[in-house]
Motif scaffolding. Structure first.
Motif, PDB file in Angstrom:
ATOM      1  N   SER A  37     -71.018  42.526-147.228  1.00  0.00           N
ATOM      2  CA  SER A  37     -69.570  42.378-147.444  1.00  0.00           C
ATOM      3  C   SER A  37     -69.275  41.441-148.611  1.00  0.00           C
ATOM      4  N   ASP A  70     -70.414  41.197-140.656  1.00  0.00           N
ATOM      5  CA  ASP A  70     -70.677  42.163-141.722  1.00  0.00           C
ATOM      6  C   ASP A  70     -70.430  43.590-141.228  1.00  0.00           C
ATOM      7  N   SER A  77     -67.489  46.129-142.546  1.00  0.00           N
ATOM      8  CA  SER A  77     -67.864  47.422-143.159  1.00  0.00           C
ATOM      9  C   SER A  77     -67.385  48.598-142.315  1.00  0.00           C
TER      10      SER A  77
END
Length: 159
Positions: free
Chosen positions: A28, A151, A155
């Motif tokens: 990220s 993360d 995402s």
């Protein structure tokens, strides 16, 4: 029982008797990670499993954080540097033996992602310092798991 801690500034991150530093690279981007840390405070429990409640206080200048197991922190934000740093000081807690506690999250671009570094800087009684050093592996695991979940959440691949 709540304990009022002695106030310290951001410089304490570098001078604390106990400094636990953990880092991890994630996919990220720094802007997304910063938003999750500093702007979506109430979202922390969704990715940092040790956190059972987090909410802004004092018009966004502070936070109330509760951990699973009953630990509570009333905090003051010390630094909000978009895409770079988010840091806070614990002003009051129910943790015995602690005198000072500051946490800093540093974000550094790493390829197409971000290197996230978390520093847990503290001081207190000898038993507190020893206990914190013994807790290092667990805190490191908690950090790694949390940043990995963050993360995935950012995402869109979280479950």
């Amino acid at each position: 029982m709540a304990r009022r801690l002695s106030p310290v500034g951001l410089e304490f991150v570098d001078t604390a008797a106990v400094r636990l530093v953990f880092a991890r690279e994630i996919a990220s981007d720094p802007a997304s990670v910063y938003r999750a840390l500093a702007e979506d405070v109430e979202g922390w429990p969704s990715w940092f499993k040790a956190v059972s409640l987090a909410r802004p206080t004092n018009g966004g200048e502070g936070r109330l954080v509760k951990l699973t197991g009953g630990v509570r922190f009333d905090e003051t934000i010390l630094a909000r540097d978009p895409e770079e740093r988010y840091a806070y000081r614990v002003d009051e807690t129910n943790v015995p033996g602690v005198r000072h506690l500051v946490e800093e999250w540093l974000l550094t671009p790493a390829g197409d992602g971000t290197r996230v570094r978390w520093t847990f800087a503290a001081d207190g009684s000898a038993p507190f310092r020893i206990g914190l050093k013994l807790a290092r592996p667990g805190l490191g695991r908690s950090f790694r798991d949390a940043v990995t979940r963050l993360d995935k959440r950012l995402s869109g691949t979280h479950t």
